[in-house]
Write a protein that holds these residues in place. Structure first.
Motif, PDB file in Angstrom:
ATOM      1  N   GLY A   1       0.621  -1.057   0.480  1.00 42.18           N
ATOM      2  CA  GLY A   1       0.314  -0.047   0.272  1.00 42.18           C
ATOM      3  C   GLY A   1       1.081   0.632   0.267  1.00 42.18           C
ATOM      4  O   GLY A   1       0.691   2.273  -1.416  1.00 42.18           O
ATOM      5  N   ASP A   2       2.453   1.540   0.802  1.00 40.05           N
ATOM      6  CA  ASP A   2       3.294   2.770   0.741  1.00 40.05           C
ATOM      7  C   ASP A   2       3.756   2.914  -0.387  1.00 40.05           C
ATOM      8  O   ASP A   2       3.588   3.558  -0.983  1.00 40.05           O
ATOM      9  N   ALA A   3       3.879   1.356  -1.204  1.00 35.46           N
ATOM     10  CA  ALA A   3       4.630   1.760  -2.280  1.00 35.46           C
ATOM     11  C   ALA A   3       3.882   2.015  -3.234  1.00 35.46           C
ATOM     12  O   ALA A   3       3.690   2.970  -4.392  1.00 35.46           O
ATOM     13  N   ARG A   4       2.101   1.596  -3.521  1.00 32.72           N
ATOM     14  CA  ARG A   4       1.638   2.231  -4.366  1.00 32.72           C
ATOM     15  C   ARG A   4       1.088   3.629  -4.356  1.00 32.72           C
ATOM     16  O   ARG A   4       0.569   4.109  -5.701  1.00 32.72           O
ATOM     17  N   GLN A   5       0.975   4.224  -2.578  1.00 32.03           N
ATOM     18  CA  GLN A   5       0.831   5.803  -2.644  1.00 32.03           C
ATOM     19  C   GLN A   5       2.197   6.351  -3.163  1.00 32.03           C
ATOM     20  O   GLN A   5       1.804   7.656  -3.889  1.00 32.03           O
ATOM     21  N   GLN A   6       3.150   6.714  -3.117  1.00 28.67           N
ATOM     22  CA  GLN A   6       4.357   6.386  -3.860  1.00 28.67           C
ATOM     23  C   GLN A   6       4.348   6.783  -4.975  1.00 28.67           C
ATOM     24  O   GLN A   6       4.547   7.742  -5.770  1.00 28.67           O
ATOM     25  N   ALA A   7       3.489   5.810  -5.641  1.00 28.87           N
ATOM     26  CA  ALA A   7       3.827   5.650  -7.103  1.00 28.87           C
ATOM     27  C   ALA A   7       2.283   6.721  -8.091  1.00 28.87           C
ATOM     28  O   ALA A   7       2.902   7.416  -8.552  1.00 28.87           O
ATOM     29  N   GLN A   8       1.557   6.929  -7.376  1.00 25.42           N
ATOM     30  CA  GLN A   8       0.771   8.001  -6.978  1.00 25.42           C
ATOM     31  C   GLN A   8       1.560   8.975  -6.968  1.00 25.42           C
ATOM     32  O   GLN A   8       1.163   9.852  -7.550  1.00 25.42           O
ATOM     33  N   ASP A   9       1.687   9.155  -6.187  1.00 21.88           N
ATOM     34  CA  ASP A   9       2.665  10.670  -5.551  1.00 21.88           C
ATOM     35  C   ASP A   9       3.589  11.016  -6.420  1.00 21.88           C
ATOM     36  O   ASP A   9       3.953  12.079  -7.273  1.00 21.88           O
ATOM     37  N   GLY A  10       3.978   9.925  -6.940  1.00 19.75           N
ATOM     38  CA  GLY A  10       5.150   9.985  -8.447  1.00 19.75           C
ATOM     39  C   GLY A  10       4.418  10.262  -9.317  1.00 19.75           C
ATOM     40  O   GLY A  10       4.826  10.947 -10.421  1.00 19.75           O
ATOM     41  N   VAL A  11       3.414   9.611 -10.072  1.00 21.13           N
ATOM     42  CA  VAL A  11       2.846  10.063 -11.146  1.00 21.13           C
ATOM     43  C   VAL A  11       2.651  11.959 -11.128  1.00 21.13           C
ATOM     44  O   VAL A  11       2.424  12.651 -11.862  1.00 21.13           O
ATOM     45  N   VAL A  12       1.570  12.417  -9.690  1.00 21.67           N
ATOM     46  CA  VAL A  12       1.442  13.746  -9.750  1.00 21.67           C
ATOM     47  C   VAL A  12       2.805  14.408 -10.486  1.00 21.67           C
ATOM     48  O   VAL A  12       3.079  15.856 -10.939  1.00 21.67           O
ATOM     49  N   ALA A  13       3.768  14.375  -9.269  1.00 17.40           N
ATOM     50  CA  ALA A  13       5.550  14.934  -9.311  1.00 17.40           C
ATOM     51  C   ALA A  13       5.500  15.040 -10.718  1.00 17.40           C
ATOM     52  O   ALA A  13       6.378  15.743 -11.288  1.00 17.40           O
ATOM     53  N   GLU A  14       5.512  13.631 -11.338  1.00 19.08           N
ATOM     54  CA  GLU A  14       6.198  13.575 -12.257  1.00 19.08           C
ATOM     55  C   GLU A  14       5.462  14.874 -14.031  1.00 19.08           C
ATOM     56  O   GLU A  14       6.291  15.041 -15.207  1.00 19.08           O
ATOM     57  N   VAL A  15       4.141  14.478 -13.630  1.00 17.17           N
ATOM     58  CA  VAL A  15       3.387  15.715 -14.221  1.00 17.17           C
ATOM     59  C   VAL A  15       3.834  16.787 -14.447  1.00 17.17           C
ATOM     60  O   VAL A  15       3.649  17.834 -15.449  1.00 17.17           O
ATOM     61  N   ASP A  16       3.634  16.919 -13.099  1.00 15.61           N
ATOM     62  CA  ASP A  16       4.073  18.677 -13.076  1.00 15.61           C
ATOM     63  C   ASP A  16       6.099  19.368 -13.341  1.00 15.61           C
ATOM     64  O   ASP A  16       6.142  19.925 -13.986  1.00 15.61           O
ATOM     65  N   ARG A  17       6.392  17.709 -13.413  1.00 13.47           N
ATOM     66  CA  ARG A  17       8.034  18.131 -14.115  1.00 13.47           C
ATOM     67  C   ARG A  17       7.807  18.512 -15.534  1.00 13.47           C
ATOM     68  O   ARG A  17       7.975  18.646 -16.362  1.00 13.47           O
ATOM     69  N   ILE A  18       7.174  17.476 -16.008  1.00 13.32           N
ATOM     70  CA  ILE A  18       7.186  17.255 -17.280  1.00 13.32           C
ATOM     71  C   ILE A  18       6.747  18.692 -17.980  1.00 13.32           C
ATOM     72  O   ILE A  18       7.424  19.452 -18.972  1.00 13.32           O
ATOM     73  N   ASN A  19       5.178  19.013 -17.158  1.00 18.12           N
ATOM     74  CA  ASN A  19       5.355  20.315 -17.679  1.00 18.12           C
ATOM     75  C   ASN A  19       5.544  21.406 -17.836  1.00 18.12           C
ATOM     76  O   ASN A  19       5.638  22.328 -18.443  1.00 18.12           O
ATOM     77  N   ASP A  20       6.680  20.921 -17.187  1.00 18.86           N
ATOM     78  CA  ASP A  20       7.829  22.713 -16.759  1.00 18.86           C
ATOM     79  C   ASP A  20       8.756  22.785 -17.689  1.00 18.86           C
ATOM     80  O   ASP A  20       9.364  23.748 -18.249  1.00 18.86           O
ATOM     81  N   THR A  21       8.660  21.392 -17.436  1.00 14.97           N
ATOM     82  CA  THR A  21      10.286  21.016 -19.198  1.00 14.97           C
ATOM     83  C   THR A  21       9.672  21.515 -20.150  1.00 14.97           C
ATOM     84  O   THR A  21      10.369  22.486 -21.206  1.00 14.97           O
ATOM     85  N   LEU A  22       8.675  20.726 -20.641  1.00 14.60           N
ATOM     86  CA  LEU A  22       7.549  20.878 -22.251  1.00 14.60           C
ATOM     87  C   LEU A  22       7.404  22.589 -22.279  1.00 14.60           C
ATOM     88  O   LEU A  22       7.440  23.090 -23.348  1.00 14.60           O
ATOM     89  N   ARG A  23       7.371  23.547 -21.181  1.00 18.04           N
ATOM     90  CA  ARG A  23       7.278  24.452 -20.884  1.00 18.04           C
ATOM     91  C   ARG A  23       8.541  25.644 -21.619  1.00 18.04           C
ATOM     92  O   ARG A  23       9.143  26.648 -22.225  1.00 18.04           O
ATOM     93  N   GLN A  24      10.108  25.160 -20.994  1.00 19.98           N
ATOM     94  CA  GLN A  24      11.220  24.827 -21.329  1.00 19.98           C
ATOM     95  C   GLN A  24      11.528  24.986 -22.533  1.00 19.98           C
ATOM     96  O   GLN A  24      11.986  25.898 -23.235  1.00 19.98           O
ATOM     97  N   ILE A  25      11.195  23.474 -23.451  1.00 23.86           N
ATOM     98  CA  ILE A  25      11.349  23.952 -24.258  1.00 23.86           C
ATOM     99  C   ILE A  25      10.800  24.008 -26.038  1.00 23.86           C
ATOM    100  O   ILE A  25      11.431  24.984 -26.685  1.00 23.86           O
ATOM    101  N   ALA A  26       9.365  25.201 -25.397  1.00 25.27           N
ATOM    102  CA  ALA A  26       8.884  24.966 -26.416  1.00 25.27           C
ATOM    103  C   ALA A  26       9.112  27.135 -26.168  1.00 25.27           C
ATOM    104  O   ALA A  26       9.608  27.243 -27.457  1.00 25.27           O
ATOM    105  N   ASP A  27       9.785  27.669 -25.211  1.00 27.19           N
ATOM    106  CA  ASP A  27      10.033  28.982 -25.486  1.00 27.19           C
ATOM    107  C   ASP A  27      11.737  28.434 -25.821  1.00 27.19           C
ATOM    108  O   ASP A  27      12.145  30.071 -26.558  1.00 27.19           O
ATOM    109  N   LEU A  28      12.401  27.727 -24.961  1.00 28.92           N
ATOM    110  CA  LEU A  28      14.039  27.241 -26.595  1.00 28.92           C
ATOM    111  C   LEU A  28      14.145  27.308 -27.564  1.00 28.92           C
ATOM    112  O   LEU A  28      14.754  27.677 -28.508  1.00 28.92           O
ATOM    113  N   THR A  29      12.833  26.500 -28.418  1.00 28.27           N
ATOM    114  CA  THR A  29      12.282  26.882 -29.456  1.00 28.27           C
ATOM    115  C   THR A  29      11.961  27.714 -29.995  1.00 28.27           C
ATOM    116  O   THR A  29      12.415  27.780 -31.787  1.00 28.27           O
TER     117      THR A  29
END
Length: 509
Positions: free
Chosen positions: A151-179
């Protein structure tokens, strides 16, 4: 060649040498900067005046192998995903205990059987009865601990999904600006090598979260395509993905009717489409691997409790005193989460003699356990009927002579009933519980091997990239010496021309 032409030619050589020296010095200064590539200043011959020939420096350019970069990004995604899987499965392996020390699930099940064998030698001995209760408690506690780790690992996975989505959005905005900046600079001066290095570094960071392929155009434009053909939007002012936080329980799942939020892209749920990198691994663990682990543990706990129950001994229950029925479909049943709540029956804890006498009568069932009547109060102290039933049938493959137990389910698992075990279930409790420990820890071993392989591949490709496009300081220093000599030669030409002009002017005066 006239003096004016000679002076212009030398001057153009000086300017080119200055630019080449600046590029080389910048390469040396950034040799250890992640993603920096060697820059080359190319000279193009130009006509100066009527009879002079000089050089014109082009904007610094880089020489990179785009296919190599694409493969390297793919290996980064594989390594990052394997690291996530290993990290989350390690805690579950620890919770399983160490079979070498005799504290794995199969070992504790075998210890409980051994305790009943010892009790049968003297059914009335209170110390032996208490020892069996302790063995049963140890087994229930181990199931609780593993269930909690899952159960703890599954909650960590869910929290990881949220963190990765935020990280992906930030990086995509950076790539868009550089482009946008790259396109403007290419249109202005014809090259944007330094900005392209930064964009490639951002894409490398993105690939650890989600595997992508970068399709580049000569004008600096870029299209990012994830695996399975998902095109990622590039907007410097908006998020591409969205999801939400959630608390994950044993009954939670993603999908129709489920309580786990999806990963949305442009109004479309792409949770099951994304592949590669940390995000996809978090999703796979949360929605497939860990719910299957939980279901297998719940089935182990339910079958242990039910097989004792069927013989007339309610040894294990949930917190309410109930025993789930393992013959019903898993999804939506009392079994979901049972491994986390299983405990020794409070009645047996307070009266261990029930281990000898039994807790309830059993009606005969042609397809299940045979009839049983408990030892009445004041009955024989050497009553062994209950103990023989437990040893012969609860721990055996049969519910009664010539009647096998219903197979432990391997399909229809998970809170939505869509998962399956990758193995066949042994017929005995000891066999099944031992197999769970072996299977779950083998997954951790596979994750470790996958990480080692992915890291080796990534490091090999990084070495090739550095050899092809990286900065070799020794080479750059040698080139700088050559450029300094060229600079000195052009300076001497200019000095000579200046002396000749001075002599001519002196002659005129």
């Amino acid at each position: 060649m006239g003096l004016d032409a000679a002076l212009a030619t030398a001057r153009s050589g000086l300017l080119h040498t200055q630019r080449a020296l600046a590029a080389s010095a910048n390469d040396v200064a950034n040799a250890e900067t992640l993603g920096h590539t060697k820059k080359t200043v190319v000279a193009r011959a130009v006509v100066i005046g009527q009879d002079g020939i000089g050089v014109r420096s082009l904007a610094p350019s880089r020489d990179v192998d785009e296919a190599l970069i694409t493969e390297l990004d793919s290996r980064r995604a594989a390594a990052a995903g394997a690291d996530v899987r290993l990290r989350l499965l390690q805690g579950i392996e620890t919770a399983h205990g160490n079979p070498e020390n005799g504290d794995g699930l199969g070992d504790l099940t075998a210890a409980l059987r051994t305790g009943f064998e010892d009790l049968r030698a003297d059914p009335s001995e209170a110390g032996r009865q208490t020892s069996v209760v302790m063995d049963a408690t140890a087994l229930a506690t181990r199931l609780n601990e593993i269930s909690r780790a899952v159960g703890d690992a599954r909650q960590q996975a869910q929290d990881g999904v949220v963190a990765e989505v935020d990280r992906i959005n930030d990086t995509l905005r950076q790539i868009a600006d550089l482009t946008l900046r790259i396109r403007d600079e290419i249109a202005l001066v014809g090259s944007a090598a330094a900005l392209e290095d930064r964009r490639d570094a951002a894409i490398a960071t993105l690939s650890e979260s989600i595997e992508v392929r970068a399709l580049k155009r000569d004008d600096g434009a870029l299209v990012l395509v994830a695996r399975n053909g998902v095109v990622l939007p590039l907007d410097p002012r908006a998020d591409a993905f969205s999801t939400a936080d959630a608390m994950i329980g044993a009954a939670a799942y993603h999908g129709a009717g489920g309580s786990i939020p999806g990963i949305m892209l442009g109004g479309r749920d792409v949770t099951g489409v994304l592949a590669g990198g940390r995000l996809a691994e978090y999703v796979a663990l949360r929605d497939q691997t860990l719910p299957r682990y939980q279901a297998e543990l719940d089935l182990a706990a339910a079958n242990i409790a039910a097989r004792f129950e069927g013989q007339g001994l309610r040894l294990f229950t949930d917190a309410t005193g109930a025993v789930p029925d393992p013959s019903v479909p898993y999804a939506g049943s009392m079994m979901v989460g049972f491994a986390g709540t299983i405990r020794v029956n409070a009645a047996v804890e307070s009266s261990p003699s029930l281990l000898r006498d039994g807790t309830h009568a059993v009606a005969g069932d042609p397809a299940g356990p045979s009839a049983f009547t408990p030892n009445p109060p004041g009955g024989p102290a050497a009553f062994v009927t209950m103990l023989d039933r437990v040893l012969d049938f609860t721990f055996g493959a049969q519910a009664q002579a010539s009647v096998t137990w219903a197979p432990i389910a391997t399909g229809g698992l998970g809170p939505d009933g869509t998962l399956s075990s990758p193995f066949g279930a042994p017929p005995t409790l000891e066999g099944y519980t031992a197999l769970l420990t072996a299977a779950h820890t083998a997954d951790r071993n596979s994750a470790s091997a996958a990480l080692a392989s992915a890291e080796a591949m990534k490091q090999g490709l990084e070495a090739r990239f550095a050899q092809r496009s990286g900065v070799d300081i020794d080479t750059e220093m040698a080139a700088m010496v050559t450029l300094q000599n060229a600079y000195a030669a052009n300076a001497r030409v200019m000095s000579t021309v200046q002396s000749m002009w001075d002599a001519l002017l002196g002659a005129v005066r």
